[in-house]
Scaffold this motif. Structure first.
Motif, PDB file in Angstrom:
ATOM      1  N   ARG A  10       0.843  -1.118   0.101  1.00 44.19           N
ATOM      2  CA  ARG A  10       0.077   0.043  -0.123  1.00 44.19           C
ATOM      3  C   ARG A  10       0.931   1.098   0.007  1.00 44.19           C
ATOM      4  N   LEU A  11       1.895   1.213   0.748  1.00 47.15           N
ATOM      5  CA  LEU A  11       2.882   2.455   0.937  1.00 47.15           C
ATOM      6  C   LEU A  11       3.396   2.822  -0.522  1.00 47.15           C
ATOM      7  N   GLN A  12       3.853   1.642  -1.077  1.00 41.25           N
ATOM      8  CA  GLN A  12       4.683   1.689  -2.483  1.00 41.25           C
ATOM      9  C   GLN A  12       3.537   2.246  -3.300  1.00 41.25           C
ATOM     10  N   PHE A  13       2.512   1.688  -3.268  1.00 39.80           N
ATOM     11  CA  PHE A  13       1.503   2.299  -4.459  1.00 39.80           C
ATOM     12  C   PHE A  13       1.058   3.669  -4.165  1.00 39.80           C
ATOM     13  N   ALA A  14       0.769   4.118  -3.006  1.00 45.66           N
ATOM     14  CA  ALA A  14       0.460   5.416  -2.511  1.00 45.66           C
ATOM     15  C   ALA A  14       1.457   6.606  -2.826  1.00 45.66           C
ATOM     16  N   MET A  15       2.903   5.923  -2.577  1.00 42.69           N
ATOM     17  CA  MET A  15       3.899   6.843  -3.026  1.00 42.69           C
ATOM     18  C   MET A  15       4.171   6.988  -4.661  1.00 42.69           C
ATOM     19  N   THR A  16       4.058   5.938  -5.332  1.00 44.87           N
ATOM     20  CA  THR A  16       4.106   6.293  -6.685  1.00 44.87           C
ATOM     21  C   THR A  16       2.952   6.997  -7.204  1.00 44.87           C
ATOM     22  N   ALA A  17       1.690   6.704  -6.657  1.00 45.25           N
ATOM     23  CA  ALA A  17       0.588   7.604  -7.228  1.00 45.25           C
ATOM     24  C   ALA A  17       0.562   8.971  -6.885  1.00 45.25           C
ATOM     25  N   LEU A  18       0.791   9.208  -5.680  1.00 44.14           N
ATOM     26  CA  LEU A  18       0.897  10.651  -5.147  1.00 44.14           C
ATOM     27  C   LEU A  18       1.945  11.280  -5.921  1.00 44.14           C
ATOM     28  N   TYR A  19       3.196  10.548  -6.222  1.00 43.03           N
ATOM     29  CA  TYR A  19       4.124  11.302  -7.102  1.00 43.03           C
ATOM     30  C   TYR A  19       3.698  11.605  -8.449  1.00 43.03           C
ATOM     31  N   HIS A  20       3.090  10.447  -9.045  1.00 44.46           N
ATOM     32  CA  HIS A  20       2.714  10.633 -10.402  1.00 44.46           C
ATOM     33  C   HIS A  20       1.449  11.616 -10.651  1.00 44.46           C
ATOM     34  N   PHE A  21       0.927  11.975  -9.483  1.00 42.66           N
ATOM     35  CA  PHE A  21      -0.178  13.005  -9.724  1.00 42.66           C
ATOM     36  C   PHE A  21       0.366  14.457  -9.449  1.00 42.66           C
ATOM     37  N   LEU A  22       1.553  14.463  -9.000  1.00 44.51           N
ATOM     38  CA  LEU A  22       2.220  15.846  -9.090  1.00 44.51           C
ATOM     39  C   LEU A  22       2.294  16.406 -10.582  1.00 44.51           C
ATOM     40  N   PHE A  23       2.267  15.496 -11.733  1.00 43.27           N
ATOM     41  CA  PHE A  23       2.336  16.162 -12.795  1.00 43.27           C
ATOM     42  C   PHE A  23       1.219  15.919 -13.582  1.00 43.27           C
ATOM     43  N   VAL A  24       0.165  15.129 -13.368  1.00 40.82           N
ATOM     44  CA  VAL A  24      -1.115  15.127 -13.819  1.00 40.82           C
ATOM     45  C   VAL A  24      -2.050  16.429 -14.038  1.00 40.82           C
ATOM     46  N   PRO A  25      -2.185  17.155 -12.734  1.00 41.56           N
ATOM     47  CA  PRO A  25      -3.045  18.295 -13.058  1.00 41.56           C
ATOM     48  C   PRO A  25      -2.577  19.399 -13.832  1.00 41.56           C
ATOM     49  N   LEU A  26      -1.081  19.562 -13.669  1.00 41.72           N
ATOM     50  CA  LEU A  26      -0.675  20.755 -14.555  1.00 41.72           C
ATOM     51  C   LEU A  26      -0.572  20.330 -16.005  1.00 41.72           C
ATOM     52  N   THR A  27      -0.420  18.995 -16.338  1.00 39.01           N
ATOM     53  CA  THR A  27      -0.432  18.630 -17.934  1.00 39.01           C
ATOM     54  C   THR A  27      -1.934  18.696 -18.129  1.00 39.01           C
ATOM     55  N   ILE A  28      -3.136  18.385 -17.415  1.00 43.62           N
ATOM     56  CA  ILE A  28      -4.452  18.490 -17.881  1.00 43.62           C
ATOM     57  C   ILE A  28      -4.675  20.067 -17.948  1.00 43.62           C
ATOM     58  N   GLY A  29      -4.394  20.848 -17.221  1.00 38.62           N
ATOM     59  CA  GLY A  29      -4.887  22.262 -17.003  1.00 38.62           C
ATOM     60  C   GLY A  29      -3.877  23.136 -18.229  1.00 38.62           C
ATOM     61  N   LEU A  30      -2.521  22.967 -18.244  1.00 35.59           N
ATOM     62  CA  LEU A  30      -1.824  23.596 -19.243  1.00 35.59           C
ATOM     63  C   LEU A  30      -2.147  23.334 -20.694  1.00 35.59           C
ATOM     64  N   SER A  31      -2.483  22.122 -20.909  1.00 35.37           N
ATOM     65  CA  SER A  31      -2.984  21.735 -22.300  1.00 35.37           C
ATOM     66  C   SER A  31      -4.111  22.586 -22.712  1.00 35.37           C
ATOM     67  N   VAL A  32      -5.027  22.758 -21.838  1.00 33.37           N
ATOM     68  CA  VAL A  32      -6.106  23.435 -22.531  1.00 33.37           C
ATOM     69  C   VAL A  32      -5.850  24.851 -22.646  1.00 33.37           C
ATOM     70  N   LEU A  33      -5.087  25.596 -21.494  1.00 30.80           N
ATOM     71  CA  LEU A  33      -4.350  26.757 -21.743  1.00 30.80           C
ATOM     72  C   LEU A  33      -3.602  27.248 -22.639  1.00 30.80           C
ATOM     73  N   LEU A  34      -2.779  26.177 -23.155  1.00 31.73           N
ATOM     74  CA  LEU A  34      -2.068  26.380 -24.528  1.00 31.73           C
ATOM     75  C   LEU A  34      -2.728  26.553 -25.617  1.00 31.73           C
ATOM     76  N   ALA A  35      -3.864  25.496 -25.598  1.00 32.06           N
ATOM     77  CA  ALA A  35      -5.042  25.687 -26.763  1.00 32.06           C
ATOM     78  C   ALA A  35      -5.650  26.865 -26.995  1.00 32.06           C
ATOM     79  N   THR A  36      -6.138  27.512 -25.794  1.00 29.31           N
ATOM     80  CA  THR A  36      -6.609  28.713 -25.584  1.00 29.31           C
ATOM     81  C   THR A  36      -5.826  29.898 -26.171  1.00 29.31           C
ATOM     82  N   MET A  37      -4.454  29.883 -25.764  1.00 27.10           N
ATOM     83  CA  MET A  37      -3.667  30.972 -26.164  1.00 27.10           C
ATOM     84  C   MET A  37      -3.347  30.911 -27.522  1.00 27.10           C
ATOM     85  N   GLU A  38      -3.152  29.662 -28.148  1.00 25.80           N
ATOM     86  CA  GLU A  38      -2.640  29.388 -29.585  1.00 25.80           C
ATOM     87  C   GLU A  38      -4.071  29.978 -30.521  1.00 25.80           C
ATOM     88  N   THR A  39      -5.390  29.613 -29.868  1.00 23.32           N
ATOM     89  CA  THR A  39      -6.252  30.112 -30.423  1.00 23.32           C
ATOM     90  C   THR A  39      -6.498  31.580 -30.765  1.00 23.32           C
TER      91      THR A  39
END
Length: 534
Positions: A10-39
């Motif tokens: 559980r500790l191993q999966f929690a560590m890797t999942a929480l670490y992975h989610f350091l990148f996910v929200p910024l990727t999701i949000g910046l992708s839409v902001l990039l598309a909006t600015m390029e529009t």
């Protein structure tokens, strides 16, 4: 020793999942902001917007690469650390993950390449289409992952087959449109949007404090504050929807979030501040706001929210019922073809509580022989530790309301053309924006902690306890892989932060501030009509 392996897994999966989610929200949000600015760039032809897209796109790329690397590691852990879980849910869980990989991931990864290397090879509109494809692929990737996770929280559209000991899909439509999954998707995506907005707002504020890249910083701040304000409002509204779904499908999670030990008359009060005591099974103190919890969780004045103690009593009944199903299952497994039909009927009548019988296995080898004390202990094992649940939820909520305030303030200054006044008279607001950059990540991690830790002791809600789903590994094997992941991920984190800081310090290309034509495209581009200078 077996449960040491469970805790380490559980500790191993929690560590890797929480670490992975350091990148996910910024990727999701910046992708839409990039598309909006390029529009905006394609519509206006102003070169400054292209430079903005390239600069923020560089930071997006750094984040995207490390997000992909850490996400792949997570999926391998299902087979490595959670072998029985993978076997048990493979028919259901595998489909969303496969679709995510084949459709969303490859769509996203393919067009990321076109985004970075297609500026001089594609027309404006073609490049814009590639950027929007990146944004769509990123969000689709989140959708399929959250459909899988939502099924673990609320396993609909599937049935347990006692002959194969596996869950099988009975309605893929129900799996796809699981209300818990849909609520989690929109809430998680909105959290990603606010993460990117606060990231862009904070870096832009730092540039304004430094007096560097001011033209780009002001435009970035304007789009980030507008996007972030709308996202912050939606996070609160959609978070309320998640709470409503929890009351319908995960009542113990909701009760622990609110440290509600006793069932109260409707509408229940909201514990603003409390200190839960797990040993005493009560709150040492609590500051309550009348009626609020009942209105939020039930959207009514007369629906009762059960407390922890009543839910434990309900679990005892289900444990007893589950033991009957467990006994019938053993008979079916011993002679699948010759078993009496009445045995199968007995299993079918009690099968929905089968998972509760597995909660007895740490206390007895035969759930049918469990004592009253063992049933009581198993029932109380369905209660997560209330204290961390209570405060993790409140940290997340406090951050959410802070984001509304911050983005509203900056939206006011940007929409009224007073951003220069911040540099002259209210620099403290810019400093707050800079220091607020980590807060969305804290809020996101707290949200995932509440969602996943609040589901314990279940790896699949009410069906499969976490301790049953683990692989047959030794403590040493899990410790070695855990140490390897910690070392690898720590190295990747240092690289990520160093690269981000490096390119933020370098900053965007300002063009020539003295040349008004630097804000317009110097020549027509194939696929887009020339736009007059501003």
């Amino acid at each position: 020793m077996e449960f040491d392996v469970v805790d380490l897994s559980r500790l191993q999966f929690a560590m890797t999942a929480l670490y992975h989610f350091l990148f996910v929200p910024l990727t999701i949000g910046l992708s839409v902001l990039l598309a909006t600015m390029e529009t905006v760039y394609v519509m206006t032809g102003r070169e400054i917007w292209k430079r903005m897209v390239k600069f923020w796109g560089t930071l997006f790329g750094i984040n995207f690469v490390l997000g992909v690397a850490t996400g792949l590691t997570m999926e391998f852990q299902f087979g490595m650390n959670w072998a029985y879980f993978s076997q048990f849910v493979g028919d259901v869980f595998g489909a969303p993950l496969a679709i995510e990989g084949l459709m969303a991931f490859f769509l996203e990864a393919t067009f990321v390449g076109l985004f970075f290397f297609g500026w001089d090879k594609l027309s404006r509109r073609q490049h814009l289409a590639a950027t929007w494809a990146v944004a769509i692929g990123t969000n689709l990737s989140a959708l399929w992952i959250l459909i899988a996770n939502g099924w673990m929280q609320h396993p609909v559209g599937s049935v347990f087959n006692p002959d194969t000991m596996r869950m099988e899909v009975s309605s893929f439509y129900d799996v796809l449109f699981n209300p818990v999954a849909q609520a989690k998707f929109v809430h998680t995506v909105s959290a990603g949007y606010i993460t990117a907005a606060m990231f862009m707002l904070g870096i832009s504020a730092w540039y304004m404090l430094q007096g560097r890249h001011v033209r780009i910083a002001k435009r970035s701040m304007a789009i980030a504050s507008a996007f972030g304000f709308a996202s912050a409002l939606s996070v609160v509204v959609l978070g309320d929807e998640s709470g409503y779904e929890a009351n319908l499908n995960q009542k113990m999670k909701l009760a622990t979030i609110e440290a509600m030990w006793e069932t109260e008359p409707a509408p229940a009060s909201f514990n603003l501040v409390a200190w839960p005591d797990m040993k005493g099974r009560d709150n040492l103190f609590a500051i309550e706001v009348p009626f609020v919890m009942g209105l939020i969780a039930t959207r009514s004045l007369d629906t009762v929210i059960p407390g922890i103690k009543d839910l434990v009593e309900h679990s005892k009944d289900r444990i007893v019922q589950g033991a009957i199903a467990w006994d019938a299952l053993q008979k079916i497994r011993s002679d699948p073809k010759g078993v009496d039909e009445e045995v199968r009927n007995t299993f079918a009548r009690n099968s929905e509580s089968l998972g509760y019988a597995y909660l007895l296995l740490p206390f007895t080898d035969n759930p049918m022989e469990a004592t009253a004390d063992q049933v009581d202990a198993a029932a109380w094992s369905t209660v997560p530790n209330v204290l961390p649940m209570f405060y993790a939820f409140r940290i997340m909520v406090a951050c959410g309301f802070f984001f509304i305030l911050m983005t509203a303030v900056f939206f006011y200054y940007s929409s009224s053309g007073q951003l220069d006044a911040l540099r002259e008279k209210r620099r403290w607001l810019l400093h707050i924006a800079v220091w607020s950059i980590p807060l969305p990540w804290i809020a996101c991690e707290m949200g995932w902690f509440v969602a996943e830790y609040g589901r314990q002791p279940w790896i699949i809600e009410s069906m499969l306890p976490t301790a049953v789903g683990v692989s047959s590994l030794s403590v040493t094997e899990v410790l070695l892989t855990l140490a390897g992941f910690v070392a690898l991920y720590s190295t990747l984190l240092v690289i990520e932060v160093a690269l981000m800081i490096k390119y933020v310090r370098i900053g965007p290309d300002d063009g020539d501030p003295a040349d008004p034509s630097s804000e317009t495209s110097p020549r027509p581009v194939s696929g887009a009509a020339p736009v007059p200078a501003e």
